[in-house]
Design an enzyme around this catalytic site. Structure first.
Site, PDB file in Angstrom:
ATOM      1  N   ASN A 164       0.859  -1.193   0.000  1.00 34.62           N
ATOM      2  CA  ASN A 164       0.000   0.000   0.000  1.00 34.62           C
ATOM      3  C   ASN A 164       0.892   1.238   0.000  1.00 34.62           C
ATOM      4  OD1 ASN A 164      -2.478   1.535   0.428  1.00 34.62           O
ATOM      5  ND2 ASN A 164      -1.776   1.839   2.537  1.00 34.62           N
ATOM      6  N   HIS A 204       0.768   5.139   1.484  1.00 35.72           N
ATOM      7  CA  HIS A 204       0.029   5.964   2.446  1.00 35.72           C
ATOM      8  C   HIS A 204       0.673   7.351   2.502  1.00 35.72           C
ATOM      9  CE1 HIS A 204      -2.375   6.986   5.912  1.00 35.72           C
ATOM     10  NE2 HIS A 204      -1.282   7.484   6.468  1.00 35.72           N
ATOM     11  N   SER A 210       4.743   6.784   2.515  1.00 37.44           N
ATOM     12  CA  SER A 210       5.341   5.488   2.841  1.00 37.44           C
ATOM     13  C   SER A 210       4.727   4.409   1.957  1.00 37.44           C
ATOM     14  CB  SER A 210       5.052   5.107   4.303  1.00 37.44           C
ATOM     15  OG  SER A 210       5.427   6.134   5.193  1.00 37.44           O
ATOM     16  N   ASP A 270      -3.012   0.928   8.053  1.00 31.71           N
ATOM     17  CA  ASP A 270      -1.788   1.701   7.766  1.00 31.71           C
ATOM     18  C   ASP A 270      -0.620   1.300   8.660  1.00 31.71           C
ATOM     19  OD1 ASP A 270      -3.139   3.074   5.737  1.00 31.71           O
ATOM     20  OD2 ASP A 270      -3.942   4.512   7.166  1.00 31.71           O
TER      21      ASP A 270
HETATM   22  C1  GAR Z   1      -2.890   9.180  -2.509  1.00 33.91           C
HETATM   23  O1  GAR Z   1      -2.393  10.335  -1.864  1.00 33.91           O
HETATM   24  C2  GAR Z   1      -2.704   7.962  -1.632  1.00 33.91           C
HETATM   25  O2  GAR Z   1      -1.506   7.974  -0.908  1.00 33.91           O
HETATM   26  C3  GAR Z   1      -3.888   8.109  -0.712  1.00 33.91           C
HETATM   27  O3  GAR Z   1      -4.946   8.552  -1.510  1.00 33.91           O
HETATM   28  C4  GAR Z   1      -4.410   9.257  -2.638  1.00 33.91           C
HETATM   29  C5  GAR Z   1      -4.894   8.586  -3.883  1.00 33.91           C
HETATM   30  O4  GAR Z   1      -4.547   9.341  -5.020  1.00 33.91           O
HETATM   31  N1  GAR Z   1      -4.203   6.858  -0.083  1.00 33.91           N
HETATM   32  C6  GAR Z   1      -4.806   6.753   1.084  1.00 33.91           C
HETATM   33  O5  GAR Z   1      -5.153   7.722   1.740  1.00 33.91           O
HETATM   34  C7  GAR Z   1      -5.040   5.336   1.548  1.00 33.91           C
HETATM   35  N2  GAR Z   1      -5.733   5.338   2.775  1.00 33.91           N
HETATM   36  P1  GAR Z   1      -4.524   8.656  -6.441  1.00 33.91           P
HETATM   37  O6  GAR Z   1      -5.864   7.934  -6.639  1.00 33.91           O
HETATM   38  O7  GAR Z   1      -4.389   9.811  -7.402  1.00 33.91           O
HETATM   39  O8  GAR Z   1      -3.370   7.715  -6.506  1.00 33.91           O
END
Ligand code: GAR
Length: 211
Positions: free
Chosen positions: A107, A109, A136, A145
């Site tokens: 994942n 985060h 991360s 997480d």
């Molecule tokens: C990213 O910032 C990712 O790290 C976060 O959501 C966004 C997705 O953007 N993920 C989380 O918060 C997971 N809990 P994206 O769809 O443009 O990759």
């Protein structure tokens, strides 16, 4: 090449970074399937544009989290997926899923874990007054997480930042970090020692500062 399935829920900019990296035939992993729990999201358009199969499996169509995850798993396994990458996948996964894909599920985060697990990480980082923030990539464990950290990228928190400006700086770092970590994994350079990741070539190889 390592066969990767990507789980998404929305915009898919991290998916795009992985697709772009994997477009190079020399990259050691290929994206073979994109699964979204939400129909019509931009991430699915990105998969289609890259010629990668994309599918929606709506969590709402299943009576339980685990039933949903069994459907995901069936589809991932039918596609011969070796590794699952969560990229903006906004579902909490169950112990069943974590166990089934143990050490084959990672994942990204948007914080320097273990700081700021959960949501609204950028606003919380600003409220806490941290000077460094970032993202991360980690193996997924049952606790949200948490899990062995593969790599991190740090960015400065600057005067005048608001959550959106900070998020944009972190997102750029995410787009470098995720393909970088996937490469390390696919090259077989990661070893789990208990719940810590040893990087063959040195831990510095999984540390990106102020990209
Ligand atoms: C990213 O910032 C990712 O790290 C976060 O959501 C966004 C997705 O953007 N993920 C989380 O918060 C997971 N809990 P994206 O769809 O443009 O990759």
């Amino acid at each position: 090449r390592l066969r990767v399935g990507v789980l998404v829920s929305g915009r898919g900019s991290n998916l795009q970074a992985l697709l772009d990296a994997a477009a190079d035939p020399a990259f050691p992993a290929e994206i073979v399937l994109v699964l979204s729990n939400i129909a019509g999201v931009q991430a699915l358009q990105r998969a289609a544009a890259a010629g990668v199969p994309g599918e929606t499996i709506s969590h709402r169509a299943y009576p339980s989290r685990e039933a949903f995850e069994r459907a995901l798993t069936e589809t991932l396994e039918a596609a011969g997926v070796d590794l699952v990458c969560q990229a903006g996948f906004m579902r909490i996964v169950t112990p069943w899923f974590v166990d089934h894909w143990r050490d084959r599920l990672i994942n990204i985060h948007p914080s320097l874990l273990p700081a700021f697990p959960g949501l609204d990480t950028h606003a919380r980082a600003l409220a806490a007054g941290v000077k460094l923030h970032g993202c991360s990539v980690h193996y997924v464990r049952t606790e949200v997480d948490s899990g062995p950290i593969i790599g991190q990228a740090a960015v400065p928190v600057l005067a005048g930042d608001d959550p959106d400006r900070l998020a944009a700086r972190v997102l750029e770092a995410e787009h470098r970090l995720y393909p970088h970590c996937l490469r390390l994994l696919a090259e077989g350079r990661l070893t789990l020692e208990g719940e810590r990741v040893r990087v063959d070539g040195g831990r510095d190889d999984a540390l990106l500062i102020n990209p």
